[in-house]
Enzyme design. Structure first.
Site, PDB file in Angstrom:
ATOM      1  N   LYS A 119       0.859  -1.197   0.000  1.00 22.52           N
ATOM      2  CA  LYS A 119       0.000   0.000   0.000  1.00 22.52           C
ATOM      3  C   LYS A 119       0.890   1.241   0.000  1.00 22.52           C
ATOM      4  O   LYS A 119       1.752   1.398   0.873  1.00 22.52           O
ATOM      5  CB  LYS A 119      -0.897  -0.044   1.243  1.00 22.52           C
ATOM      6  CG  LYS A 119      -2.188   0.719   1.111  1.00 22.52           C
ATOM      7  CD  LYS A 119      -3.086   0.410   2.315  1.00 22.52           C
ATOM      8  CE  LYS A 119      -4.421   1.101   2.204  1.00 22.52           C
ATOM      9  NZ  LYS A 119      -5.206   0.942   3.437  1.00 22.52           N
TER      10      LYS A 119
HETATM   11  O1  G3P Z   1      -8.603   1.873   4.268  1.00 26.49           O
HETATM   12  C1  G3P Z   1      -8.722   3.237   4.581  1.00 26.49           C
HETATM   13  C2  G3P Z   1      -9.681   3.395   5.666  1.00 26.49           C
HETATM   14  O2  G3P Z   1      -9.228   2.642   6.766  1.00 26.49           O
HETATM   15  C3  G3P Z   1      -9.987   4.755   6.145  1.00 26.49           C
HETATM   16  O3  G3P Z   1     -11.154   4.613   6.878  1.00 26.49           O
HETATM   17  O4  G3P Z   1     -12.844   5.190   8.537  1.00 26.49           O
HETATM   18  O5  G3P Z   1     -10.447   5.890   8.872  1.00 26.49           O
HETATM   19  O6  G3P Z   1     -11.865   6.987   7.145  1.00 26.49           O
HETATM   20  P1  G3P Z   1     -11.588   5.751   7.925  1.00 26.49           P
END
Ligand code: G3P
Length: 218
Positions: free
Chosen positions: A87
């Site tokens: 990633k």
């Molecule tokens: O994979 C990216 C994701 O984990 C971001 O999620 O909920 O932190 O915006 P969030």
């Protein structure tokens, strides 16, 4: 549509995998820290533990932000297990690193995508996946689903192989909208995946079926 779970929590990964619908896992440095996984050796061992649960792509994020550092870390991550996808953040050095890994046949997931231009660049560099963060766009009053729709159109116009991995999913309607517009993959929390199964009429109907069966079989 492929279902990935967005967590580094091993018991949640096992639970989703046991449901039989899990295709892969995404992690990020925040999710690793949330599980208390710190120190290089522990972090690498945790990725292997995830790969041993799920037979599918597992995104492991580099920490370096310079080209040489990303290449060094990414090669180390990719060597851990055949399931690892490296990633890489959407920054100019990251685009170079994606191009490098693409040439080596190492799969990449370009993360922190917030615009169609970024998605176009990542696809041209040969990213295997791109991760548009739809929940975080919604958080700032911007239509995350509309971005995924726009990227779908661009990728279809030019037959890019790069897969749209809808990330930052917050609830089951995000998953349904992503499926409607043709995102290739969604990655979300276990709660959003399990919420897809819930319907009050299902619960009421089952309750009634079981009650009627019990009456007839006393
Ligand atoms: O994979 C990216 C994701 O984990 C971001 O999620 O909920 O932190 O915006 P969030």
């Amino acid at each position: 549509m492929q279902f990935f779970i967005d967590t580094a929590n091993l018991s949640e990964i096992k639970e989703a995998n046991d449901m039989g619908i899990l295709d892969g896992v995404t992690t990020n440095p925040s999710l690793m820290a949330k599980e208390g996984i710190t120190g290089k050796e522990n972090i690498l061992a945790h990725y292997v533990a995830i790969c041993n649960i799920v037979d599918g792509p597992v995104s492991a994020e580099v920490i370096a932000t310079d080209f040489e550092g990303m290449v060094r870390e990414g090669e180390q991550l990719a060597a851990l297990h055949k399931n690892i996808v490296v990633k890489i953040p959407m920054i100019p050095e990251g685009i170079k690193a994606i191009k490098y890994f693409s040439g080596k046949g190492i799969r990449t997931n370009c993360t922190l995508i917030f615009s169609a231009g970024q998605a176009l660049l990542a696809a041209k560099a040969g990213a295997t996946y791109i991760s548009p963060f739809l929940g975080r766009l919604d958080d700032v009053s911007t239509d995350g689903i509309a971005l995924i729709e726009q990227i779908r159109t661009i990728y279809d116009n030019y037959l890019f192989d790069t897969e749209i991995l809808a990330a930052s999913i917050r609830h089951p309607m995000h998953i349904i909208h992503c499926a409607e517009i043709g995102a290739d993959v969604m990655t979300g929390p276990l709660s959003a995946i399990k919420a897809l199964a819930k319907h009050p009429l299902t619960d009421l109907g089952l309750q009634q079926f079981l009650a009627d069966h019990a009456k007839g079989n006393q």
